[in-house]
Write an enzyme that holds these catalytic residues in place. Sequence first.
Site, short mmCIF file in Angstrom:
data_model
loop_
_atom_site.label_atom_id
_atom_site.label_comp_id
_atom_site.label_asym_id
_atom_site.label_seq_id
_atom_site.Cartn_x
_atom_site.Cartn_y
_atom_site.Cartn_z
N SER A 174 0.84 -1.08 0.09
CA SER A 174 0.04 -0.05 -0.16
C SER A 174 0.85 1.00 0.13
O SER A 174 2.04 1.08 0.16
CB SER A 174 -0.87 -0.05 1.16
OG SER A 174 -1.34 1.33 1.67
N TYR A 187 -1.97 -0.14 10.57
CA TYR A 187 -1.94 -0.49 9.28
C TYR A 187 -0.58 -0.07 8.71
O TYR A 187 0.16 -0.89 7.99
CB TYR A 187 -2.98 0.25 8.55
CG TYR A 187 -3.20 -0.04 7.04
CD1 TYR A 187 -3.77 -1.41 6.63
CD2 TYR A 187 -2.67 0.82 5.98
CE1 TYR A 187 -3.87 -1.42 5.22
CE2 TYR A 187 -2.76 0.34 4.89
CZ TYR A 187 -3.23 -0.58 4.25
OH TYR A 187 -3.41 -0.87 2.88
#
Length: 656
Positions: A174, A187
């Site tokens: 990501s 995250y």
Amino acid sequence: MQINYDSLWRLIAFAIALLPVFVLLDRWWRERIYNLQGKTILITGGSRGLGLVMARQLIDAGARLAICARDAAELERAQTELGQRGGEVLALTCDVTDQAQVEQMVQQVLDRFRAIDILINNAGTDIVGPVETLTMQDYDDMMKLHFWAPLYTMYAVLPQMRQLKNGRIVNISSIGGKLASPHMVGYCASKFALVGLSEGMRTELALDGIAVTTVCPGFIRTGVVDHAVIKGQHRKEFAWFSIGDSLPLISASAEKVARATIAGLRRGATEVIVPLPTWFSVKFYALFPGLSTNLFGLVNRFLPEPGGIGKERAFGKDSHSAWSPSWLTYLSNRAARRNNELPVTEPKGTTEVKQVGTDNKRSPQPTLAEDKQSGFPLIDPSQAPPEVQACFNDIQNTLGIPWKPANWRAYGMFPTVMQLFWQRLKRATQTESFLEDAIALNEQVYQDVNDWYQPSYQIDVDRAAQRQIQRELNAFSFGNPQLLIQQIALSKTLAGEVVGQDGNADMRGGSHAYRHPEIQLIGEQEAREISTKMQSVYRDIKQTLGVPIVNSDYQALAHWSDFFIVAWEDIKLWRERPEYQLLKQAIVQRAENAASRLSPAVVIGESEVRDLLDNPEDFQQIQQTVQMFTDILPELMIQDALFYLGLAGVQPAIAH
């Protein structure tokens, strides 16, 4: 020896100018020489979202797939869809954070396909909230899913890849693995770990002929937001996260990210960063880390403070508010329907690796017109209980429409809830103001569409058929605005809002509606009997609109397949125009205003609906059904107008 420096500098400048051309040619060539036909590809988290979108594109490229996820129902829906595209798909339940299950799953794939040519580590989730709300368990869960799970799968497939001296591994990280965003620390930490693991593996495995690609996308419109874990002031956190996930300039479509990922896979790229704004953000962060973190610190000042549910977890589906879902999250909501993100059944898990899709499926109950696999079953009016049939007839007569609306047939699966809905809405829909709002919506659509739509087809249709098509389109054109206003009213009231005001309203003196005999609809089985082309068109409609049913409009127009098929292809092209999206937003805004003016007040709350349900968890199903029809009805209103305007250009056949 005299050196001509002018010529040398010109040569150097020429070489530099040609460098991008050579780079692009090299990329193009490497993508073309790697053939996916017949390759076996394992995708973790392949049952929905980006994993499912990649699976579609890989199936279309001729690959054989193994997909795994924790939820058997999700997997079965995905396997059925992918199988309809003509591909070979093995679907296995597996918790990829359990190393024993991963090894067992990989062995089953090898037993079936002999080798795994490509591994795509896609499984993942989001956790959103300020650092004060994160616990050690949150960090541990993120690391298990985003670091340990890819490590387990890589170690499981490496022996046979090394033996063959060939293989490709793709790790979906990501932008959060390149730069740290506030309120996503857990995250980002796990995605940073995955980037390091992936890049390290690439350097180690190159000697074995194995290419490892790290993919770092920004926000992707997969529809995953309702599955995300939200903490703190969860409704506010979900609002900023889900809106960011849906806005076109900030987010990218899952299809675009999937194409870029597969292109990177084919050329054995080191890294794929997509879309372009994300690439610029990553490079800016690398050049100016101090400035970037200072800017993020400034952004953090505007994000919600700790509070709310604190360290407790809520899922996105439990964090809805007036801001989200809304028109701001339309693209993400649509993606959720397209990409098997609904229904949301978190939390879920599996304790064993098991192949899905092999058990005998139960036949649908005789009262269903759509099977349960669709997620939105519709009741068959002819087999419904008498009180449900009476309610359907009352809805038809009150709204003045000659067909039983699909949304109310969906609510008919919960008869007491449907009767409650209708009891609250009936008086409002009988008022002159309601009718005026519906007509105004129609006029807006037809006027705006007429300004920019130019049909590109001409079909021979005799005058009798042309008149009949016009009559049917008139019925749906009149009915859909009424249904849209109702849907938005129900959506608001299920959230506990008060819609409209109590008071006396002028009641309609008559039907005021366009009526003619019952419209005959063509179901999917009948469409298959007409032609294989019609069958594929029905499938295309569902996939394009992101709905699990073929709507009544299309089931009626299918009687004239020569007109319907060509017109649908034309409409698909016009759906991509910016005017189309802007018009939908304007329709929804006007319908929301109309819903707010409903009189008398329509007040229905979650607790009131749950009290009527045998299984209170079905409330979520009802919410999703209401939202689905709210989203799709503006599409149908525009498309009815497009069909109508296209019909005006049809050339009548000359009788001989």
